[in-house]
Design a protein around this motif. Structure first.
Motif, PDB file in Angstrom:
ATOM      1  N   GLU A 184      -9.378  50.193  -4.078  1.00  0.00           N
ATOM      2  CA  GLU A 184      -8.534  49.099  -3.587  1.00  0.00           C
ATOM      3  C   GLU A 184      -9.015  48.521  -2.257  1.00  0.00           C
ATOM      4  O   GLU A 184      -8.534  47.465  -1.844  1.00  0.00           O
ATOM      5  CB  GLU A 184      -7.099  49.585  -3.424  1.00  0.00           C
ATOM      6  N   PHE A 185      -9.939  49.217  -1.606  1.00  0.00           N
ATOM      7  CA  PHE A 185     -10.370  48.787  -0.282  1.00  0.00           C
ATOM      8  C   PHE A 185     -11.892  48.691  -0.216  1.00  0.00           C
ATOM      9  O   PHE A 185     -12.605  49.375  -0.958  1.00  0.00           O
ATOM     10  CB  PHE A 185      -9.886  49.778   0.783  1.00  0.00           C
ATOM     11  N   SER A 186     -12.360  47.832   0.686  1.00  0.00           N
ATOM     12  CA  SER A 186     -13.803  47.730   0.928  1.00  0.00           C
ATOM     13  C   SER A 186     -14.018  47.699   2.439  1.00  0.00           C
ATOM     14  O   SER A 186     -13.561  46.784   3.118  1.00  0.00           O
ATOM     15  CB  SER A 186     -14.380  46.473   0.280  1.00  0.00           C
ATOM     16  N   MET A 187     -14.700  48.713   2.957  1.00  0.00           N
ATOM     17  CA  MET A 187     -14.856  48.846   4.398  1.00  0.00           C
ATOM     18  C   MET A 187     -16.069  48.122   4.953  1.00  0.00           C
ATOM     19  O   MET A 187     -16.085  47.735   6.119  1.00  0.00           O
ATOM     20  CB  MET A 187     -14.944  50.327   4.792  1.00  0.00           C
ATOM     21  N   PHE A 188     -17.096  47.926   4.105  1.00  0.00           N
ATOM     22  CA  PHE A 188     -18.356  47.412   4.634  1.00  0.00           C
ATOM     23  C   PHE A 188     -18.857  46.150   3.938  1.00  0.00           C
ATOM     24  O   PHE A 188     -19.807  45.526   4.406  1.00  0.00           O
ATOM     25  CB  PHE A 188     -19.440  48.499   4.533  1.00  0.00           C
ATOM     26  N   ALA A 189     -18.249  45.746   2.824  1.00  0.00           N
ATOM     27  CA  ALA A 189     -18.757  44.607   2.059  1.00  0.00           C
ATOM     28  C   ALA A 189     -18.607  43.304   2.839  1.00  0.00           C
ATOM     29  O   ALA A 189     -17.595  43.060   3.500  1.00  0.00           O
ATOM     30  CB  ALA A 189     -18.024  44.504   0.729  1.00  0.00           C
ATOM     31  N   LEU A 190     -19.623  42.455   2.747  1.00  0.00           N
ATOM     32  CA  LEU A 190     -19.609  41.148   3.385  1.00  0.00           C
ATOM     33  C   LEU A 190     -19.113  40.091   2.409  1.00  0.00           C
ATOM     34  O   LEU A 190     -19.384  40.153   1.210  1.00  0.00           O
ATOM     35  CB  LEU A 190     -21.015  40.778   3.870  1.00  0.00           C
ATOM     36  N   GLN A 191     -18.361  39.127   2.938  1.00  0.00           N
ATOM     37  CA  GLN A 191     -17.872  37.984   2.156  1.00  0.00           C
ATOM     38  C   GLN A 191     -17.192  38.441   0.862  1.00  0.00           C
ATOM     39  O   GLN A 191     -17.424  37.891  -0.207  1.00  0.00           O
ATOM     40  CB  GLN A 191     -19.028  37.017   1.843  1.00  0.00           C
ATOM     41  N   ALA A 231     -15.920  46.944   8.677  1.00  0.00           N
ATOM     42  CA  ALA A 231     -16.272  47.736   9.852  1.00  0.00           C
ATOM     43  C   ALA A 231     -17.341  47.008  10.657  1.00  0.00           C
ATOM     44  O   ALA A 231     -18.322  46.515  10.096  1.00  0.00           O
ATOM     45  CB  ALA A 231     -16.768  49.109   9.426  1.00  0.00           C
ATOM     46  N   PRO A 232     -17.165  46.890  11.981  1.00  0.00           N
ATOM     47  CA  PRO A 232     -18.062  46.069  12.803  1.00  0.00           C
ATOM     48  C   PRO A 232     -19.414  46.731  13.052  1.00  0.00           C
ATOM     49  O   PRO A 232     -19.781  47.056  14.188  1.00  0.00           O
ATOM     50  CB  PRO A 232     -17.263  45.905  14.092  1.00  0.00           C
ATOM     51  N   VAL A 233     -20.155  46.921  11.970  1.00  0.00           N
ATOM     52  CA  VAL A 233     -21.487  47.516  12.056  1.00  0.00           C
ATOM     53  C   VAL A 233     -22.514  46.423  11.777  1.00  0.00           C
ATOM     54  O   VAL A 233     -22.650  45.973  10.638  1.00  0.00           O
ATOM     55  CB  VAL A 233     -21.642  48.669  11.043  1.00  0.00           C
ATOM     56  N   GLY A 234     -23.196  45.968  12.807  1.00  0.00           N
ATOM     57  CA  GLY A 234     -24.149  44.879  12.645  1.00  0.00           C
ATOM     58  C   GLY A 234     -23.514  43.530  12.928  1.00  0.00           C
ATOM     59  O   GLY A 234     -22.302  43.351  12.816  1.00  0.00           O
ATOM     60  N   ARG A 235     -24.342  42.562  13.278  1.00  0.00           N
ATOM     61  CA  ARG A 235     -23.849  41.249  13.695  1.00  0.00           C
ATOM     62  C   ARG A 235     -23.059  40.549  12.602  1.00  0.00           C
ATOM     63  O   ARG A 235     -22.010  39.951  12.854  1.00  0.00           O
ATOM     64  CB  ARG A 235     -25.028  40.374  14.120  1.00  0.00           C
ATOM     65  N   GLY A 239     -13.727  39.101   5.960  1.00  0.00           N
ATOM     66  CA  GLY A 239     -13.219  39.879   4.835  1.00  0.00           C
ATOM     67  C   GLY A 239     -12.657  39.002   3.744  1.00  0.00           C
ATOM     68  O   GLY A 239     -11.669  39.372   3.090  1.00  0.00           O
ATOM     69  N   LEU A 240     -13.270  37.849   3.514  1.00  0.00           N
ATOM     70  CA  LEU A 240     -12.834  36.909   2.484  1.00  0.00           C
ATOM     71  C   LEU A 240     -14.022  36.478   1.633  1.00  0.00           C
ATOM     72  O   LEU A 240     -15.126  36.257   2.152  1.00  0.00           O
ATOM     73  CB  LEU A 240     -12.215  35.656   3.106  1.00  0.00           C
ATOM     74  N   SER A 241     -13.783  36.322   0.338  1.00  0.00           N
ATOM     75  CA  SER A 241     -14.794  35.724  -0.523  1.00  0.00           C
ATOM     76  C   SER A 241     -14.923  34.238  -0.157  1.00  0.00           C
ATOM     77  O   SER A 241     -14.006  33.658   0.429  1.00  0.00           O
ATOM     78  CB  SER A 241     -14.386  35.853  -1.987  1.00  0.00           C
ATOM     79  N   PRO A 242     -16.036  33.603  -0.492  1.00  0.00           N
ATOM     80  CA  PRO A 242     -16.170  32.170  -0.205  1.00  0.00           C
ATOM     81  C   PRO A 242     -15.036  31.343  -0.807  1.00  0.00           C
ATOM     82  O   PRO A 242     -14.538  30.412  -0.162  1.00  0.00           O
ATOM     83  CB  PRO A 242     -17.519  31.824  -0.827  1.00  0.00           C
ATOM     84  N   ALA A 243     -14.599  31.677  -2.010  1.00  0.00           N
ATOM     85  CA  ALA A 243     -13.511  30.920  -2.643  1.00  0.00           C
ATOM     86  C   ALA A 243     -12.204  31.109  -1.880  1.00  0.00           C
ATOM     87  O   ALA A 243     -11.443  30.146  -1.672  1.00  0.00           O
ATOM     88  CB  ALA A 243     -13.339  31.354  -4.097  1.00  0.00           C
ATOM     89  N   ASP A 244     -11.923  32.334  -1.441  1.00  0.00           N
ATOM     90  CA  ASP A 244     -10.691  32.576  -0.700  1.00  0.00           C
ATOM     91  C   ASP A 244     -10.744  31.935   0.683  1.00  0.00           C
ATOM     92  O   ASP A 244      -9.726  31.435   1.187  1.00  0.00           O
ATOM     93  CB  ASP A 244     -10.428  34.079  -0.579  1.00  0.00           C
ATOM     94  N   LEU A 245     -11.903  31.934   1.305  1.00  0.00           N
ATOM     95  CA  LEU A 245     -12.036  31.260   2.596  1.00  0.00           C
ATOM     96  C   LEU A 245     -11.758  29.766   2.446  1.00  0.00           C
ATOM     97  O   LEU A 245     -11.063  29.163   3.276  1.00  0.00           O
ATOM     98  CB  LEU A 245     -13.426  31.482   3.184  1.00  0.00           C
ATOM     99  N   ALA A 246     -12.267  29.167   1.375  1.00  0.00           N
ATOM    100  CA  ALA A 246     -12.011  27.747   1.136  1.00  0.00           C
ATOM    101  C   ALA A 246     -10.526  27.479   0.936  1.00  0.00           C
ATOM    102  O   ALA A 246      -9.979  26.491   1.437  1.00  0.00           O
ATOM    103  CB  ALA A 246     -12.804  27.271  -0.078  1.00  0.00           C
TER     104      ALA A 246
END
Length: 243
Positions: free
Chosen positions: A87-94, A152-156, A163-170
């Motif tokens: 149910e959770f994603s700690m490190f996934a981008l977008q 998690a704030p690992v890396g720039r 923490g949003l997919s491109p569609a959700d950000l839109a």
């Protein structure tokens, strides 16, 4: 006396998942999403203040032991649960957290029951961005991001990611452009937040309302509580949810 004795325990099922809930109050709906390690006494104290201002508050239990204090042991147990949960994603981008589908359903049903312009949602720390994810697909009229710290704030890239997919950000940007403001709270030196406030300003413009405090503390509404932060959240809910 247990800090949750005055709350009504229940459960809610949606999107293939069931979570325990605690509910209290009357008036427009607000969903208070706890931080790591869980629904601590400080989270309950904040939620009680929201109830006291004339709102129906629902607190879902996503991890942790309800009512347990914020100790190192409780934190370790909760992080272990998060790391193995789908149910959770700690490190996934977008990528939008999978539990957002469950939270959106909860918000939609609460709004159907109570009416009004929408519901409020506040996330904290690891769940800070969940209120924004709910805005993308639910009738949320007052999203609050308290020290959003996921991914998690690992890396720039992760430090800036919402923490949003491109569609959700839109979808979020469209709703904000249509008039829904977003409230954000943080300590300016909090490393867990990374550069997300810069991203929020870039993506949402002046509809992103940033409330920032000096120092390197973390939990603005609970363990490192700032009264101004609590007051701003309560005023935001009153402005957005009371027609």
């Amino acid at each position: 006396m247990d800090v949750l004795d005055s709350w009504t325990a229940g459960s809610y099922s949606a999107a293939g998942a069931t979570h325990q809930t605690f509910r209290k109050g009357s008036g427009p709906g607000v969903i208070v999403i706890h931080e790591i390690p869980g629904i601590t006494p400080a989270v309950v104290a904040f939620a009680d203040e929201v109830v006291g201002r004339g709102f129906t508050v629902v607190m879902p239990v996503l991890f942790g032991r309800p009512g347990a204090p914020a100790t190192v042991g409780e934190t370790i147990r909760s992080v272990a649960r998060i790391c193995v949960s789908r149910e959770f994603s700690m490190f996934a981008l977008q990528q939008t957290t999978p539990v957002a589908a469950w939270l959106r359903s909860l918000a939609s049903d609460l709004h159907t029951e109570l009416g009004g312009p929408g519901v409020g949602a506040v996330g904290m720390c690891f769940t800070g961005g969940f209120a924004l994810a709910m805005l993308a697909g639910a009738p949320v009229a007052a999203p609050v991001l308290a020290q959003p710290a996921s991914p998690a704030p690992v890396g720039r890239a992760r430090k800036a990611d919402l923490g949003l997919s491109p569609a959700d950000l839109a979808s979020v940007k469209a709703k904000v452009a249509a008039g829904c403001p977003v409230l954000g709270l943080r300590y300016q030196g909090d490393p867990a937040v990374g550069t997300r406030f810069d991203t929020l300003r870039d993506e949402l413009g002046d509809k992103f309302i940033a409330v920032e405090f000096p120092g390197r503390k973390h939990a603005t509404l609970t363990e490192h509580r700032q009264q101004e932060a609590v007051d701003r959240v309560l005023a935001f809910f009153e402005q957005q949810l009371n027609p």
